[in-house]
Design a protein around this motif. Structure first.
Motif, PDB file in Angstrom:
ATOM      1  N   ALA A  23      -5.602 -16.662   3.426  1.00 48.87           N
ATOM      2  CA  ALA A  23      -7.053 -16.403   3.066  1.00 48.87           C
ATOM      3  C   ALA A  23      -7.133 -14.820   2.503  1.00 48.87           C
ATOM      4  O   ALA A  23      -7.788 -14.570   1.510  1.00 48.87           O
ATOM      5  CB  ALA A  23      -7.989 -16.256   4.453  1.00 48.87           C
ATOM      6  N   LEU A  24      -6.362 -13.937   3.121  1.00 50.21           N
ATOM      7  CA  LEU A  24      -6.246 -12.707   2.108  1.00 50.21           C
ATOM      8  C   LEU A  24      -5.717 -12.671   1.010  1.00 50.21           C
ATOM      9  O   LEU A  24      -6.346 -11.817  -0.030  1.00 50.21           O
ATOM     10  CB  LEU A  24      -5.371 -11.700   3.084  1.00 50.21           C
ATOM     11  CG  LEU A  24      -6.177 -10.841   4.245  1.00 50.21           C
ATOM     12  CD1 LEU A  24      -4.968 -10.163   5.255  1.00 50.21           C
ATOM     13  CD2 LEU A  24      -7.286  -9.959   3.803  1.00 50.21           C
ATOM     14  N   HIS A  25      -4.464 -13.543   0.897  1.00 51.28           N
ATOM     15  CA  HIS A  25      -3.862 -13.468  -0.670  1.00 51.28           C
ATOM     16  C   HIS A  25      -5.326 -14.072  -1.601  1.00 51.28           C
ATOM     17  O   HIS A  25      -5.301 -13.517  -2.750  1.00 51.28           O
ATOM     18  CB  HIS A  25      -2.940 -14.447  -0.515  1.00 51.28           C
ATOM     19  CG  HIS A  25      -2.303 -14.583  -1.984  1.00 51.28           C
ATOM     20  ND1 HIS A  25      -1.454 -13.617  -2.265  1.00 51.28           N
ATOM     21  CD2 HIS A  25      -2.378 -15.833  -2.798  1.00 51.28           C
ATOM     22  CE1 HIS A  25      -1.249 -14.154  -3.625  1.00 51.28           C
ATOM     23  NE2 HIS A  25      -1.690 -15.501  -3.814  1.00 51.28           N
ATOM     24  N   HIS A  26      -5.982 -14.878  -1.076  1.00 51.88           N
ATOM     25  CA  HIS A  26      -6.752 -15.518  -1.881  1.00 51.88           C
ATOM     26  C   HIS A  26      -8.147 -14.741  -2.173  1.00 51.88           C
ATOM     27  O   HIS A  26      -8.518 -14.637  -3.304  1.00 51.88           O
ATOM     28  CB  HIS A  26      -7.284 -16.798  -1.372  1.00 51.88           C
ATOM     29  CG  HIS A  26      -8.418 -17.731  -2.179  1.00 51.88           C
ATOM     30  ND1 HIS A  26      -7.824 -18.434  -3.248  1.00 51.88           N
ATOM     31  CD2 HIS A  26      -9.661 -17.811  -1.912  1.00 51.88           C
ATOM     32  CE1 HIS A  26      -9.016 -18.992  -3.749  1.00 51.88           C
ATOM     33  NE2 HIS A  26     -10.246 -18.777  -3.037  1.00 51.88           N
ATOM     34  N   ALA A  27      -8.787 -14.046  -1.322  1.00 50.24           N
ATOM     35  CA  ALA A  27      -9.987 -13.698  -1.270  1.00 50.24           C
ATOM     36  C   ALA A  27      -9.896 -12.001  -1.553  1.00 50.24           C
ATOM     37  O   ALA A  27     -10.948 -11.469  -1.968  1.00 50.24           O
ATOM     38  CB  ALA A  27     -11.009 -13.856   0.035  1.00 50.24           C
ATOM     39  N   SER A  29      -9.486  -9.417  -3.587  1.00 53.13           N
ATOM     40  CA  SER A  29      -9.583  -9.130  -4.886  1.00 53.13           C
ATOM     41  C   SER A  29      -9.049  -7.882  -5.338  1.00 53.13           C
ATOM     42  O   SER A  29      -8.320  -7.557  -6.265  1.00 53.13           O
ATOM     43  CB  SER A  29     -10.884  -9.397  -5.616  1.00 53.13           C
ATOM     44  OG  SER A  29     -12.079  -8.667  -4.898  1.00 53.13           O
ATOM     45  N   ASN A  30      -9.238  -6.828  -4.332  1.00 56.06           N
ATOM     46  CA  ASN A  30      -8.875  -5.486  -4.670  1.00 56.06           C
ATOM     47  C   ASN A  30      -7.861  -5.160  -4.081  1.00 56.06           C
ATOM     48  O   ASN A  30      -7.234  -3.856  -4.101  1.00 56.06           O
ATOM     49  CB  ASN A  30      -9.930  -4.567  -4.393  1.00 56.06           C
ATOM     50  CG  ASN A  30     -10.204  -4.439  -2.990  1.00 56.06           C
ATOM     51  OD1 ASN A  30      -9.893  -4.882  -2.190  1.00 56.06           O
ATOM     52  ND2 ASN A  30     -11.236  -3.714  -2.477  1.00 56.06           N
ATOM     53  N   HIS A  31      -6.968  -5.949  -3.243  1.00 58.88           N
ATOM     54  CA  HIS A  31      -5.659  -5.793  -2.705  1.00 58.88           C
ATOM     55  C   HIS A  31      -5.628  -4.780  -1.601  1.00 58.88           C
ATOM     56  O   HIS A  31      -4.558  -3.854  -1.785  1.00 58.88           O
ATOM     57  CB  HIS A  31      -4.461  -5.814  -3.743  1.00 58.88           C
ATOM     58  CG  HIS A  31      -4.695  -6.704  -4.795  1.00 58.88           C
ATOM     59  ND1 HIS A  31      -4.224  -8.256  -4.437  1.00 58.88           N
ATOM     60  CD2 HIS A  31      -5.152  -6.845  -6.008  1.00 58.88           C
ATOM     61  CE1 HIS A  31      -4.614  -8.959  -5.276  1.00 58.88           C
ATOM     62  NE2 HIS A  31      -5.017  -8.343  -6.471  1.00 58.88           N
ATOM     63  N   ASP A  32      -6.678  -4.343  -1.054  1.00 58.47           N
ATOM     64  CA  ASP A  32      -6.630  -3.260   0.158  1.00 58.47           C
ATOM     65  C   ASP A  32      -6.198  -3.822   1.466  1.00 58.47           C
ATOM     66  O   ASP A  32      -6.265  -2.940   2.228  1.00 58.47           O
ATOM     67  CB  ASP A  32      -8.062  -2.544  -0.025  1.00 58.47           C
ATOM     68  CG  ASP A  32      -9.136  -3.404   0.580  1.00 58.47           C
ATOM     69  OD1 ASP A  32      -8.970  -4.619   0.783  1.00 58.47           O
ATOM     70  OD2 ASP A  32     -10.131  -2.943   0.861  1.00 58.47           O
ATOM     71  N   GLY A  64     -13.820  -7.444   2.282  1.00 59.01           N
ATOM     72  CA  GLY A  64     -15.070  -6.527   2.494  1.00 59.01           C
ATOM     73  C   GLY A  64     -16.401  -7.548   2.058  1.00 59.01           C
ATOM     74  O   GLY A  64     -16.208  -8.716   1.840  1.00 59.01           O
ATOM     75  N   ASN A  65     -17.441  -7.110   2.171  1.00 62.85           N
ATOM     76  CA  ASN A  65     -18.718  -7.688   1.917  1.00 62.85           C
ATOM     77  C   ASN A  65     -18.921  -8.272   0.680  1.00 62.85           C
ATOM     78  O   ASN A  65     -19.158  -9.610   0.386  1.00 62.85           O
ATOM     79  CB  ASN A  65     -19.897  -6.813   2.120  1.00 62.85           C
ATOM     80  CG  ASN A  65     -20.203  -6.511   3.610  1.00 62.85           C
ATOM     81  OD1 ASN A  65     -19.909  -7.468   4.392  1.00 62.85           O
ATOM     82  ND2 ASN A  65     -20.799  -5.391   4.032  1.00 62.85           N
ATOM     83  N   ASP A  66     -18.301  -7.662  -0.340  1.00 60.60           N
ATOM     84  CA  ASP A  66     -18.096  -8.155  -1.641  1.00 60.60           C
ATOM     85  C   ASP A  66     -17.206  -9.276  -1.904  1.00 60.60           C
ATOM     86  O   ASP A  66     -17.447  -9.926  -2.989  1.00 60.60           O
ATOM     87  CB  ASP A  66     -17.865  -6.952  -2.715  1.00 60.60           C
ATOM     88  CG  ASP A  66     -16.885  -6.224  -2.541  1.00 60.60           C
ATOM     89  OD1 ASP A  66     -16.112  -6.237  -1.239  1.00 60.60           O
ATOM     90  OD2 ASP A  66     -15.928  -5.876  -3.430  1.00 60.60           O
ATOM     91  N   GLU A  67     -16.201  -9.255  -1.059  1.00 54.69           N
ATOM     92  CA  GLU A  67     -15.236 -10.328  -1.065  1.00 54.69           C
ATOM     93  C   GLU A  67     -15.419 -11.683   0.007  1.00 54.69           C
ATOM     94  O   GLU A  67     -14.766 -12.426  -0.101  1.00 54.69           O
ATOM     95  CB  GLU A  67     -13.712  -9.829  -0.933  1.00 54.69           C
ATOM     96  CG  GLU A  67     -13.370  -8.929  -2.006  1.00 54.69           C
ATOM     97  CD  GLU A  67     -12.209  -7.842  -1.167  1.00 54.69           C
ATOM     98  OE1 GLU A  67     -11.409  -7.615  -2.221  1.00 54.69           O
ATOM     99  OE2 GLU A  67     -12.157  -7.549  -0.171  1.00 54.69           O
ATOM    100  N   MET A  68     -16.469 -11.455   0.584  1.00 51.16           N
ATOM    101  CA  MET A  68     -16.657 -12.572   1.705  1.00 51.16           C
ATOM    102  C   MET A  68     -17.274 -13.856   1.140  1.00 51.16           C
ATOM    103  O   MET A  68     -16.462 -15.111   1.779  1.00 51.16           O
ATOM    104  CB  MET A  68     -18.009 -12.085   2.522  1.00 51.16           C
ATOM    105  CG  MET A  68     -18.358 -12.875   3.937  1.00 51.16           C
ATOM    106  SD  MET A  68     -16.858 -13.052   5.047  1.00 51.16           S
ATOM    107  CE  MET A  68     -17.055 -11.473   5.603  1.00 51.16           C
TER     108      MET A  68
END
Length: 89
Positions: free
Chosen positions: A57-61, A63-66, A70-74
């Motif tokens: 899920a982290l790999h997929h969503a 986008s800024n690789h931090d 975040g809310n913008d990636e939710m």
């Protein structure tokens, strides 16, 4: 309110409901979901391999690789998790 993988008598969640449920696992209140928080959400949902699913899920969503969602990636996380058919009884 716990959420579950589809079973008899379950109702599919909307994207908005999934966002609300996933945000409940933001235990430190920083407005982001860590891998550990995602893993807890997936484990509590009854999914097997919650650590693997959290990494994917982290790999997929993320986008800024931090390393956080975040809310913008939710929205991307919800779209990805919806493939698993989250439902609520």
């Amino acid at each position: 309110m716990p959420f579950y993988v589809p079973r008899n008598g379950s109702i599919a969640l909307s994207e908005d409901h999934m966002k609300v449920l996933l945000k409940r696992y933001d235990k430190d209140g920083d407005g982001r979901l860590s891998k550990k928080e995602l893993q807890a959400a997936f484990r509590n949902s009854g999914l097997h391999f919650s650590g693997f699913r959290a990494r994917r899920a982290l790999h997929h969503a993320d986008s800024n690789h931090d390393g956080f969602i975040g809310n913008d990636e939710m929205k991307e996380l919800v779209i990805y998790a919806a493939r698993w058919g989250f439902t609520v009884k």
